[in-house]
Design a protein around this motif. Structure first.
Motif, PDB file in Angstrom:
ATOM      1  N   ARG A   1      35.295  57.428  34.826  1.00  0.00           N
ATOM      2  CA  ARG A   1      35.428  56.572  36.093  1.00  0.00           C
ATOM      3  C   ARG A   1      34.170  56.671  37.124  1.00  0.00           C
ATOM      4  NH1 ARG A   1      36.542  54.795  41.145  1.00  0.00           N
ATOM      5  NH2 ARG A   1      36.599  52.322  41.291  1.00  0.00           N
ATOM      6  N   PRO A   2      34.841  58.282  37.628  1.00  0.00           N
ATOM      7  CA  PRO A   2      33.293  58.939  38.542  1.00  0.00           C
ATOM      8  C   PRO A   2      32.396  58.585  38.534  1.00  0.00           C
ATOM      9  CG  PRO A   2      35.438  60.715  37.837  1.00  0.00           C
ATOM     10  CD  PRO A   2      35.431  59.372  36.349  1.00  0.00           C
ATOM     11  N   ARG A   3      31.887  58.694  36.954  1.00  0.00           N
ATOM     12  CA  ARG A   3      30.432  58.760  36.131  1.00  0.00           C
ATOM     13  C   ARG A   3      29.895  57.867  36.744  1.00  0.00           C
ATOM     14  NH1 ARG A   3      29.146  58.106  31.091  1.00  0.00           N
ATOM     15  NH2 ARG A   3      31.151  58.510  30.501  1.00  0.00           N
ATOM     16  N   LEU A   4      30.704  56.647  36.033  1.00  0.00           N
ATOM     17  CA  LEU A   4      30.722  55.111  36.409  1.00  0.00           C
ATOM     18  C   LEU A   4      30.106  54.307  37.544  1.00  0.00           C
ATOM     19  CD1 LEU A   4      32.496  53.603  33.533  1.00  0.00           C
ATOM     20  CD2 LEU A   4      30.609  53.739  33.238  1.00  0.00           C
ATOM     21  N   ALA A   5      31.132  54.926  38.786  1.00  0.00           N
ATOM     22  CA  ALA A   5      30.461  54.413  39.608  1.00  0.00           C
ATOM     23  C   ALA A   5      29.842  54.870  40.518  1.00  0.00           C
ATOM     24  CB  ALA A   5      32.298  54.850  40.485  1.00  0.00           C
ATOM     25  N   GLN A   6      29.531  56.099  40.355  1.00  0.00           N
ATOM     26  CA  GLN A   6      28.066  57.483  41.266  1.00  0.00           C
ATOM     27  C   GLN A   6      27.130  56.603  40.573  1.00  0.00           C
ATOM     28  OE1 GLN A   6      27.175  58.887  43.115  1.00  0.00           O
ATOM     29  NE2 GLN A   6      29.687  59.967  43.102  1.00  0.00           N
ATOM     30  N   ARG A   7      27.099  55.365  39.710  1.00  0.00           N
ATOM     31  CA  ARG A   7      25.892  54.619  39.340  1.00  0.00           C
ATOM     32  C   ARG A   7      25.701  53.014  40.141  1.00  0.00           C
ATOM     33  NH1 ARG A   7      26.657  53.675  32.328  1.00  0.00           N
ATOM     34  NH2 ARG A   7      26.617  56.259  31.853  1.00  0.00           N
TER      35      ARG A   7
ATOM     36  N   ASP B   1      28.214  52.246  43.215  1.00  0.00           N
ATOM     37  CA  ASP B   1      29.540  52.445  44.338  1.00  0.00           C
ATOM     38  C   ASP B   1      29.971  53.483  44.018  1.00  0.00           C
ATOM     39  OD1 ASP B   1      30.289  51.767  46.462  1.00  0.00           O
ATOM     40  OD2 ASP B   1      30.707  49.549  46.283  1.00  0.00           O
ATOM     41  N   PRO B   2      29.379  54.265  44.846  1.00  0.00           N
ATOM     42  CA  PRO B   2      30.881  55.272  44.836  1.00  0.00           C
ATOM     43  C   PRO B   2      32.363  55.005  45.538  1.00  0.00           C
ATOM     44  CG  PRO B   2      29.012  56.259  45.288  1.00  0.00           C
ATOM     45  CD  PRO B   2      29.011  55.190  45.167  1.00  0.00           C
ATOM     46  N   ALA B   3      31.975  53.970  46.508  1.00  0.00           N
ATOM     47  CA  ALA B   3      32.946  53.691  47.027  1.00  0.00           C
ATOM     48  C   ALA B   3      34.187  52.892  46.664  1.00  0.00           C
ATOM     49  CB  ALA B   3      32.671  53.447  48.476  1.00  0.00           C
ATOM     50  N   SER B   4      33.166  52.244  45.445  1.00  0.00           N
ATOM     51  CA  SER B   4      34.601  50.443  44.806  1.00  0.00           C
ATOM     52  C   SER B   4      35.653  51.266  44.574  1.00  0.00           C
ATOM     53  CB  SER B   4      33.673  50.409  43.113  1.00  0.00           C
ATOM     54  OG  SER B   4      34.141  49.502  42.379  1.00  0.00           O
ATOM     55  N   THR B   5      37.100  49.775  44.838  1.00  0.00           N
ATOM     56  CA  THR B   5      37.865  49.878  44.576  1.00  0.00           C
ATOM     57  C   THR B   5      38.716  50.073  42.971  1.00  0.00           C
ATOM     58  OG1 THR B   5      38.603  48.352  45.745  1.00  0.00           O
ATOM     59  CG2 THR B   5      38.201  50.501  46.955  1.00  0.00           C
ATOM     60  N   ARG B   6      37.572  49.257  42.636  1.00  0.00           N
ATOM     61  CA  ARG B   6      38.056  48.259  41.763  1.00  0.00           C
ATOM     62  C   ARG B   6      38.642  49.380  40.223  1.00  0.00           C
ATOM     63  NH1 ARG B   6      36.611  42.814  39.924  1.00  0.00           N
ATOM     64  NH2 ARG B   6      37.361  41.625  42.061  1.00  0.00           N
TER      65      ARG B   6
ATOM     66  N   SER C   1      31.989  48.717  34.534  1.00  0.00           N
ATOM     67  CA  SER C   1      31.295  48.075  33.871  1.00  0.00           C
ATOM     68  C   SER C   1      30.239  49.395  33.660  1.00  0.00           C
ATOM     69  CB  SER C   1      30.292  47.373  33.626  1.00  0.00           C
ATOM     70  OG  SER C   1      28.585  47.338  35.092  1.00  0.00           O
ATOM     71  N   SER C   2      29.628  49.665  32.391  1.00  0.00           N
ATOM     72  CA  SER C   2      28.822  50.705  32.375  1.00  0.00           C
ATOM     73  C   SER C   2      27.769  50.852  33.548  1.00  0.00           C
ATOM     74  CB  SER C   2      27.419  50.376  30.752  1.00  0.00           C
ATOM     75  OG  SER C   2      27.182  49.408  31.297  1.00  0.00           O
ATOM     76  N   ARG C   3      26.838  49.972  34.268  1.00  0.00           N
ATOM     77  CA  ARG C   3      26.349  50.191  35.480  1.00  0.00           C
ATOM     78  C   ARG C   3      26.662  50.040  36.173  1.00  0.00           C
ATOM     79  NH1 ARG C   3      22.479  44.947  34.274  1.00  0.00           N
ATOM     80  NH2 ARG C   3      21.385  46.076  31.998  1.00  0.00           N
ATOM     81  N   GLY C   4      28.543  49.970  36.901  1.00  0.00           N
ATOM     82  CA  GLY C   4      29.154  50.809  37.544  1.00  0.00           C
ATOM     83  C   GLY C   4      29.494  49.302  38.393  1.00  0.00           C
ATOM     84  N   ALA C   5      29.772  47.741  38.107  1.00  0.00           N
ATOM     85  CA  ALA C   5      29.838  47.077  38.783  1.00  0.00           C
ATOM     86  C   ALA C   5      31.612  47.114  38.134  1.00  0.00           C
ATOM     87  CB  ALA C   5      28.805  45.446  38.481  1.00  0.00           C
ATOM     88  N   PRO C   6      32.225  45.841  39.192  1.00  0.00           N
ATOM     89  CA  PRO C   6      33.756  45.217  38.291  1.00  0.00           C
ATOM     90  C   PRO C   6      33.514  44.883  37.267  1.00  0.00           C
ATOM     91  CG  PRO C   6      32.689  44.681  40.661  1.00  0.00           C
ATOM     92  CD  PRO C   6      31.562  45.259  40.382  1.00  0.00           C
ATOM     93  N   LEU C   7      34.521  45.160  36.039  1.00  0.00           N
ATOM     94  CA  LEU C   7      34.541  44.781  34.740  1.00  0.00           C
ATOM     95  C   LEU C   7      34.979  43.283  34.791  1.00  0.00           C
ATOM     96  CD1 LEU C   7      33.711  45.603  32.549  1.00  0.00           C
ATOM     97  CD2 LEU C   7      36.159  45.884  32.121  1.00  0.00           C
ATOM     98  N   ARG C   8      33.457  42.257  34.322  1.00  0.00           N
ATOM     99  CA  ARG C   8      34.274  40.638  34.750  1.00  0.00           C
ATOM    100  C   ARG C   8      35.576  40.366  33.360  1.00  0.00           C
ATOM    101  NH1 ARG C   8      30.777  38.175  31.971  1.00  0.00           N
ATOM    102  NH2 ARG C   8      29.955  40.251  31.144  1.00  0.00           N
ATOM    103  N   ARG C   9      36.096  39.641  33.334  1.00  0.00           N
ATOM    104  CA  ARG C   9      37.336  39.332  32.993  1.00  0.00           C
ATOM    105  C   ARG C   9      36.831  38.698  31.024  1.00  0.00           C
ATOM    106  NH1 ARG C   9      39.341  33.113  33.890  1.00  0.00           N
ATOM    107  NH2 ARG C   9      37.657  32.364  33.845  1.00  0.00           N
ATOM    108  N   GLU C  10      35.669  38.416  31.143  1.00  0.00           N
ATOM    109  CA  GLU C  10      34.944  38.139  30.453  1.00  0.00           C
ATOM    110  C   GLU C  10      34.826  38.708  29.183  1.00  0.00           C
ATOM    111  OE1 GLU C  10      34.535  35.247  32.997  1.00  0.00           O
ATOM    112  OE2 GLU C  10      33.629  36.909  33.019  1.00  0.00           O
ATOM    113  N   ARG C  11      34.074  40.613  29.683  1.00  0.00           N
ATOM    114  CA  ARG C  11      34.087  41.476  29.145  1.00  0.00           C
ATOM    115  C   ARG C  11      34.927  41.809  28.203  1.00  0.00           C
ATOM    116  NH1 ARG C  11      30.872  43.898  26.053  1.00  0.00           N
ATOM    117  NH2 ARG C  11      30.801  46.077  26.000  1.00  0.00           N
ATOM    118  N   VAL C  12      36.668  41.881  29.080  1.00  0.00           N
ATOM    119  CA  VAL C  12      37.508  42.055  28.658  1.00  0.00           C
ATOM    120  C   VAL C  12      37.429  41.665  27.550  1.00  0.00           C
ATOM    121  CG1 VAL C  12      39.730  42.731  29.486  1.00  0.00           C
ATOM    122  CG2 VAL C  12      38.042  43.184  31.105  1.00  0.00           C
ATOM    123  N   TRP C  13      38.032  40.335  27.158  1.00  0.00           N
ATOM    124  CA  TRP C  13      38.073  39.003  26.196  1.00  0.00           C
ATOM    125  C   TRP C  13      37.129  40.019  25.320  1.00  0.00           C
ATOM    126  CZ3 TRP C  13      40.249  37.316  23.052  1.00  0.00           C
ATOM    127  CH2 TRP C  13      39.574  35.820  22.357  1.00  0.00           C
TER     128      TRP C  13
END
Length: 314
Positions: free
Chosen positions: A212-218, A220-225, A229-241
């Motif tokens: 996760r630390p590596r993903l967050a750096q891509r 928003d290091p301050a992300s609370t999710r 995702s591989s780009r560091g964005a909050p993972l969408r529910r569609e992607r989980v599915w």
């Protein structure tokens, strides 16, 4: 010279389209702001209304009779090929929308209130066996991209019985790993605490420490999710599915998996182990125990053991 191929939009049709768009937007704002519905619920209402206006084409909404409206569920079932549960949901959405239009003075009568949904046949959900669950949870292997994240997602889904949307929205502070539980935010933002087993805790800790630390750096290091995702964005529910389907396919499991399959398996396995129905209701976050009772139809082993233990001729 006018182009004969150019589509000419009649003034009445254009006016109807503009009116439909206006009331859809106004209704969804009403649901979000005044009713306080969750974003996913508002989006579902909007999708249902889009289908209704597709059916409505050429008809004037204020002039509709209940006889004409009765053709809408039939159209959903026969032309759109929707399942009974989906048809019933569309009818409920329509009733709420008509009630809103009545409050706004657009309609004098709520003709949709007289619609009756077709009787729903209760469908037994797809449930994985304990062996199948083990195969699925072990599917993300070292060497694959983000395998620690994917394994943490699957472990947490089965350990908690969370809905996919609850899992994707989970925050770092919701995972109380040192205390052995997590906080789930359910429908209507109702919260519930769900215990976590050792394997789930270990999988999430491994992901938090090594991926996760590596993903967050891509991004928003301050992300609370919790899950990114591989780009560091909050993972969408569609992607989980999508991940669940991919790993199930990889392991040769049933093709009938749904986003709720691990949730269904969680509940069924608890009941098979002897858990009380009320406790399972609380863990799942069901408002009514009638919803939880569906799993008593799935768990034949539990019913057989109860029958054997208590029936005089068991």
């Amino acid at each position: 010279m006018p182009n004969p191929r150019k589509k000419v939009v009649k003034p009445r049709r254009a006016a109807d389209a503009a009116e439909a768009s206006h009331w859809r937007d106004a209704f969804t704002r009403y649901l979000a702001t005044e009713c306080g519905l969750a974003e996913n619920s508002v989006a579902a209402y909007r999708r249902d209304l889009r289908r209704f206006y597709e059916w409505l084409a050429g008809r004037r909404l204020p002039n509709l009779t209940v006889g004409e409206l009765a053709g809408y569920p039939a159209w959903l079932s026969e032309t759109q090929e929707l399942a009974s549960a989906s048809v019933a949901r569309h009818v409920v959405s329509l009733k709420v929308f008509f009630r809103y239009l009545q409050l706004e003075g657009v309609l004098n009568d709520n003709q949709a209130a007289l619609l009756v949904s077709r009787k729903l046949w209760q469908k037994v959900p797809t449930v994985l066996s304990a062996t199948q669950v083990e195969k699925l949870l072990a599917a993300p292997q070292p060497g694959e991209p983000l395998w620690r994240r994917d394994r943490a997602i699957l472990e947490l889904a089965y350990a908690t019985g969370c809905r996919v949307s609850e899992l994707s929205r989970m925050r770092l502070e919701d995972a109380k790993l040192d205390e052995g539980h997590c906080l789930c935010h359910g429908k209507g933002d109702k919260q519930r605490l769900v215990p976590l087993g050792r394997r789930a805790v270990q999988a999430v800790e491994d992901y938090l420490e090594k991926e996760r630390p590596r993903l967050a750096q891509r991004r928003d290091p301050a992300s609370t999710r919790l899950f990114l995702s591989s780009r560091g964005a909050p993972l969408r529910r569609e992607r989980v599915w999508e991940l669940l389907k991919r790993y199930a396919r990889q392991e040769g499991l049933t093709s009938k998996l749904s986003p709720h399959s691990l949730r269904h398996s969680f509940a069924t396995h608890l009941l098979a182990g002897g858990a009380d129905l009320r406790h399972v209701q609380e863990l799942l976050g069901h408002a009514s125990i009638a919803t939880t009772q569906l799993y008593t139809h799935v768990d034949h082993s539990r019913l057989k053991s109860v029958h054997k233990a208590f029936h005089p001729r068991g």
